[in-house]
Design a protein around this motif. Structure first.
Motif, PDB file in Angstrom:
ATOM      1  N   ARG A 332     -11.472   7.857  -1.721  1.00 13.74           N
ATOM      2  CA  ARG A 332     -12.838   7.686  -1.226  1.00 13.74           C
ATOM      3  C   ARG A 332     -13.403   6.333  -1.586  1.00 13.74           C
ATOM      4  NH1 ARG A 332     -16.303  12.989  -1.089  1.00 13.74           N
ATOM      5  NH2 ARG A 332     -14.701  14.392  -0.358  1.00 13.74           N
ATOM      6  N   GLN A 368      -8.957   3.416   8.461  1.00 15.69           N
ATOM      7  CA  GLN A 368      -9.255   4.761   8.940  1.00 15.69           C
ATOM      8  C   GLN A 368      -8.662   5.802   8.004  1.00 15.69           C
ATOM      9  OE1 GLN A 368     -11.244   5.941  11.196  1.00 15.69           O
ATOM     10  NE2 GLN A 368     -11.928   3.912  11.838  1.00 15.69           N
ATOM     11  N   VAL A 369      -8.939   7.071   8.301  1.00 15.77           N
ATOM     12  CA  VAL A 369      -8.563   8.114   7.364  1.00 15.77           C
ATOM     13  C   VAL A 369      -8.017   9.337   8.094  1.00 15.77           C
ATOM     14  CG1 VAL A 369     -10.936   8.965   7.351  1.00 15.77           C
ATOM     15  CG2 VAL A 369      -9.445   9.529   5.449  1.00 15.77           C
ATOM     16  N   PHE A 371      -7.340  13.403   7.089  1.00 11.88           N
ATOM     17  CA  PHE A 371      -7.574  14.354   6.008  1.00 11.88           C
ATOM     18  C   PHE A 371      -6.521  15.454   5.993  1.00 11.88           C
ATOM     19  CE2 PHE A 371     -11.832  12.646   6.711  1.00 11.88           C
ATOM     20  CZ  PHE A 371     -12.121  12.250   5.429  1.00 11.88           C
ATOM     21  N   ARG A 441      -7.371   9.920  16.166  1.00  7.90           N
ATOM     22  CA  ARG A 441      -8.696   9.411  15.819  1.00  7.90           C
ATOM     23  C   ARG A 441      -8.573   8.217  14.869  1.00  7.90           C
ATOM     24  NH1 ARG A 441     -12.761  13.577  13.139  1.00  7.90           N
ATOM     25  NH2 ARG A 441     -11.119  13.695  11.575  1.00  7.90           N
TER      26      ARG A 441
ATOM     27  N   GLU B 178     -15.231  18.149   5.967  1.00  4.00           N
ATOM     28  CA  GLU B 178     -14.415  16.948   6.155  1.00  4.00           C
ATOM     29  C   GLU B 178     -14.779  16.180   7.420  1.00  4.00           C
ATOM     30  OE1 GLU B 178     -10.261  17.788   5.775  1.00  4.00           O
ATOM     31  OE2 GLU B 178     -10.257  17.183   3.677  1.00  4.00           O
ATOM     32  N   LEU B 181     -17.167  13.607   6.620  1.00  5.46           N
ATOM     33  CA  LEU B 181     -16.514  12.503   5.927  1.00  5.46           C
ATOM     34  C   LEU B 181     -15.809  11.600   6.941  1.00  5.46           C
ATOM     35  CD1 LEU B 181     -16.677  12.160   2.937  1.00  5.46           C
ATOM     36  CD2 LEU B 181     -14.416  13.168   2.702  1.00  5.46           C
ATOM     37  N   ALA B 182     -15.174  12.248   7.915  1.00  9.09           N
ATOM     38  CA  ALA B 182     -14.484  11.485   8.953  1.00  9.09           C
ATOM     39  C   ALA B 182     -15.485  10.642   9.735  1.00  9.09           C
ATOM     40  CB  ALA B 182     -13.733  12.426   9.891  1.00  9.09           C
ATOM     41  N   ALA B 185     -16.446   7.776   7.644  1.00 15.60           N
ATOM     42  CA  ALA B 185     -15.361   6.787   7.623  1.00 15.60           C
ATOM     43  C   ALA B 185     -15.335   6.017   8.933  1.00 15.60           C
ATOM     44  CB  ALA B 185     -14.028   7.471   7.371  1.00 15.60           C
ATOM     45  N   ALA B 186     -15.856   6.636  10.005  1.00 18.61           N
ATOM     46  CA  ALA B 186     -15.920   5.934  11.280  1.00 18.61           C
ATOM     47  C   ALA B 186     -17.138   5.023  11.333  1.00 18.61           C
ATOM     48  CB  ALA B 186     -15.967   6.936  12.425  1.00 18.61           C
TER      49      ALA B 186
END
Lengths: 547, 289
Positions: A332, A368-369, A371, A441, B178, B181-182, B185-186
């Motif tokens: 994070r 980007q992430v 999860f 995404r 989540e 959170l995504a 993050a965007a």
């Protein structure tokens, strides 16, 4: 003479067939492994044995436990069996215990109910049982509540409840799936000892072939509610006669093909060779302690402790460690979703710690992430098109709707989904497909770095292999650098160049993946490596034992 | 920056098709539409004039001439219920509007900011909550004078903490997910996330609470009128009618039964409607009958 005999068992729920002609038996003192992917009917088999099925379920066939015909038994008979002769351990230790009752009460409850023992006697026995599962009375008095225990300790309590009355059969449904590898090894050891002590039969249900191989004498492989193959564990898995067995085994050991382009140079640390993409310098993150009174707080918890590392473009780095070691907090921080208490984080040379959302825009484009939870990471009320397009928000120039659809279609194509999926809702996809959506995404803005937090640990092995291939392919094709957070060493081995081992908020070891995993130097790394189940090793050991 | 508050993205035909398969929505819609139609009809036609007093016809039972009977002034009860519907619905609707309009942003804001601001807002909320709503409404109308407008404001104010609480609790449950959170993050800001992700996900909660508050609003208006602080005579209202019926329960039970039934049916219709809408807006309930 078998303890549990299941013959020709079929089950349907509301007209939908769930199980077909299941054959299974467990003898006293034997460990039977029941393996299959999600939806294969493993848990339904267990619930049938316990007669805990939903009332619309129709079971036919024969289930005999210790001479009792389970399918014909009355609810009263089953109540007497459950907990007394058949114990059950569930997957999720967080929800399997009643949060408002002490652990002592919960262990003693079954004892009192089944043996009509007095409260004092029952507590005495509960005490002994908790000692036996590794929760000694000095540290873990009966008056503890579940929330005061860690996940592994709670699972020990669940096992204590299940084994308190020395059942003849223990059913363990994914008992270690929610735990990290080190705890997993401890819990498996405990189960193995309990089986040996009490000549208990153990039906071990798991999706993890390596775990079952280490534990089980015999194995039954389920798929779509049918038994694919059954037999001696070592022979079944070494010969791999059935194509599905072979497929499962290969998927569990899968290593994606990737050209190793980012190996560490001869003795020369990479950060001196290339301009680093990401630099983390002496980063610390403290969380304020619990408020003990209006003005006082207990000492802060240090989740990340003085961590420094750097990554270059295109490099794939694994961050491994036990649960609670600070991996996710570090992720994070890197993603600028949280601010470090001290230290600096630079992405492409730009400082990102403590910046406003507007200043972070350009960094967000390239970062980007993905999860872990393929179910929780999508807003259930939006369609795929909008969900996948979400990161386009940070682009300099907002694409119009035709361009947006074009970009989403391209991203979907890259992760192996059809552009037609754009108008669906996330609940219409399977877990593996959702993880593909998650990756779509993440790559739609063509980022330089993708942080993936346990991206495959919620997936079935065959799906996991596909997703790992996808990650590896995108790394090759788009040159994306990965920071892979995982507790699963096989994942780290499969797709990363370097490994960082984290323990108690610090990075205790870093090096080439193969070196760290084959010759761990630090205590923490050694613990992880020895505890990690490995299918090759497990099969080899089984075969040796038989000779 | 353009802000859009999207309901689930589905074409209108899809939503309508779903609406017609949803029994609770259909039933609720029919009942509510009927009540609304009756209220509208009362503007142009009622069986009898509600301001016309015919003492000779007082407390007559239901008959072909007066379907629901007459009250103690000889007015036609059916006509009074029709005209009263206007008041009751208008008061409750506007009061819910006030409560939602102020309470939801307040609650969502508290959830976003957290910390001291959250604490302060919520304690203020508790303060408003601590006053018995009806009693305070009586106080407000007593100070500012009785009348429908003041009744609306009084009921509306006491709706604010209800919606603020529901919105905050709902938002707090959505924020740690989540997908939020995504979205962060965007690069999306908290305002945008609240509009795009949080509110659509708590819309169900708010709608259900809205129908409950609407029903309570009708009852509150009835209560205020009952003590003479709501709608003023000669304008009829359901609550006033109940009040007038109270002392004549034994001799003229129809004076209580019919306005009471009007309240029950309206509230039932709205609850069904709220449930139905909540179902329809949930994209996961697609295959539901």
């Amino acid at each position: 003479m078998s303890l549990l005999e299941i013959g020709n068992l079929s089950l349907s729920i509301g007209g939908t067939p769930i199980l077909r002609n299941i054959e299974l038996s467990v003898s006293p003192g034997e460990v039977m492994g029941l393996v299959g992917e999600s939806g294969s009917g493993k848990s339904m088999t267990a619930l049938t044995i316990m007669q805990l099925l939903p009332w619309v379920a129709r079971a036919t066939g024969r289930v005999t436990f210790d001479g009792v015909d389970i399918l014909a038994a009355s609810e009263d008979q089953m109540c007497a069996l459950r907990g007394d002769d058949i114990g059950m351990v569930f997957q999720e230790p967080m929800t399997a215990l009643n949060p408002v009752k002490t652990i002592g009460e919960q262990v003693a409850e079954g004892i009192r109910w089944h043996t009509r023992a007095s409260r004092a006697d029952a507590e005495e026995r509960a005490r002994k049982m908790l000692d036996r599962v590794g929760l000694p009375s000095a540290q873990f008095p009966l008056s503890r509540y579940p929330h005061e225990l860690s996940g592994g300790q709670r699972q020990r309590v669940v096992i204590a409840i299940a084994c308190a009355l020395k059942p003849k059969l223990l059913i363990a449904d994914e008992p270690t799936t929610a735990l990290d590898v080190v705890l997993q090894a401890q819990i498996l050891d405990l189960l193995r000892d309990l089986v040996a002590e009490n000549r208990m039969g153990l039906l071990l249900i798991s999706h993890d072939l390596a775990v079952v191989t280490e534990m089980a004498d015999r194995i039954t492989i389920l798929r779509h509610g049918e038994v694919m193959e059954a037999g001696d564990t070592a022979r079944t898995l070494s010969e791999q006669l059935h194509p599905y067995t072979r497929q499962l085994a290969q998927a569990s050991m899968h290593v994606p093909a990737r050209a190793k382009t980012y190996e560490v140079g001869q003795g020369k640390p990479l950060l001196q060779v290339a301009k680093p993409l990401l630099q983390v310098e002496r980063v610390t993150r403290d969380y304020p302690g619990r408020r003990t009174s209006l003005f006082k707080r207990s000492a802060p918890t240090r989740a990340v402790d003085n961590v420094s590392f750097s990554m270059i473009s295109g490099q794939s780095v694994a961050l491994v460690g036990r649960s609670g070691c600070g991996k996710s907090t570090l992720a994070r921080l890197v993603l600028a979703l949280d601010e470090p208490t001290s230290g600096a984080i630079r992405f492409r040379g730009q400082d990102i710690a403590g910046k406003s959302e507007a200043d972070l825009k350009s960094a967000r484009r390239d970062m980007q992430v993905v999860f872990q939870d393929p179910y929780g990471s999508f807003d259930p009320r939006q369609k795929v098109e909008r969900l996948v397009a979400e990161p386009l928000h940070v682009l300099e120039r907002k694409p119009d709707s035709a361009e947006r659809r074009e970009m989403v279609a391209k991203a979907l194509h890259e992760v192996g989904l059809s552009p037609r999926d754009m108008d669906k809702y996330p609940h219409e996809f399977s877990g593996g497909q959702r993880q593909r959506l998650s990756i779509a995404r993440a790559i739609i803005t063509r980022p330089k770095l993708v942080v993936a937090d346990e991206p495959v640990s919620a997936l079935d092995v065959s799906i996991r292999a596909q997703i790992l291939d996808l990650f590896a392919g995108l790394n090759q094709k788009l040159g994306i650098a990965y920071l892979f957070i995982t507790h699963d060493l096989t994942v780290a081995r499969a797709i990363t160049d370097e490994v960082m081992v984290m323990h108690d908020g610090r990075i205790v070891e870093r090096g080439k993946t193969s070196e760290v995993l084959d010759h761990p130097q630090s205590e923490a790394a050694r613990a992880l490596v020895t505890a990690a189940p490995d299918l090759h090793r497990a099969i080899a050991r089984r075969l040796r034992e038989q000779e | 920056m353009t802000l859009r508050f999207d309901l689930p993205e589905e074409n209108l035909a899809g939503i309508l098709a779903k609406a017609f398969r949803n029994r609770s929505f259909l039933a609720g819609f029919v009942i509510t539409a009927l009540v609304a139609a009756v209220a509208l009809l009362s503007y142009v036609w009622t069986p009898d004039d509600v301001t016309k007093l015919v003492i000779a016809d007082k407390t007559l039972g239901p008959s072909p001439a007066n379907w629901f009977g007459t009250d103690h002034f000889g007015r036609d009860i059916l006509s009074m219920i029709m005209v009263g519907a206007r008041n009751s619905i208008a008061v409750a609707l506007v009061a819910v509007g006030i409560g939602m309009g102020i309470g939801v942003p307040l609650g969502a804001f508290a959830a976003v900011r957290g910390g001291l601001i959250d604490e302060a807002l919520m304690r203020l909320n508790d303060l408003v909550f601590a006053f018995p709503a009806l009693l305070s409404a009586i106080m407000i109308t007593a100070i500012f004078g009785p009348g429908a407008i003041n009744a609306i404001i009084a009921i509306g104010i006491f709706n604010i903490p209800v919606f603020a609480r529901v919105a905050r609790a709902g938002a707090l449950a959505i924020w740690p997910r989540e997908f939020i959170l995504a979205a962060r993050a965007a690069g999306k800001g908290k305002m945008l996330i609240t509009l795009e992700h949080v509110l659509p996900n708590i819309v169900t909660l708010l709608l259900v609470q809205g129908t409950i508050q609407f029903a309570l609003g009708i009852l509150a208006e009835a209560g205020l009128s009952y003590v003479g602080l709501g709608t003023q005579p000669p304008m009829p209202s359901w609550g006033r009618m109940l009040f007038d019926a109270q002392t004549r329960m034994v001799v003229a039970p129809w004076m209580a039964i019919f306005p009471g039934m009007a309240i029950v049916i309206t509230v039932l219709g709205l609850n069904l409607l709220g449930d139905g809408i909540a179902d329809i807006l949930d994209p996961r309930s697609r295959r539901q009958r």
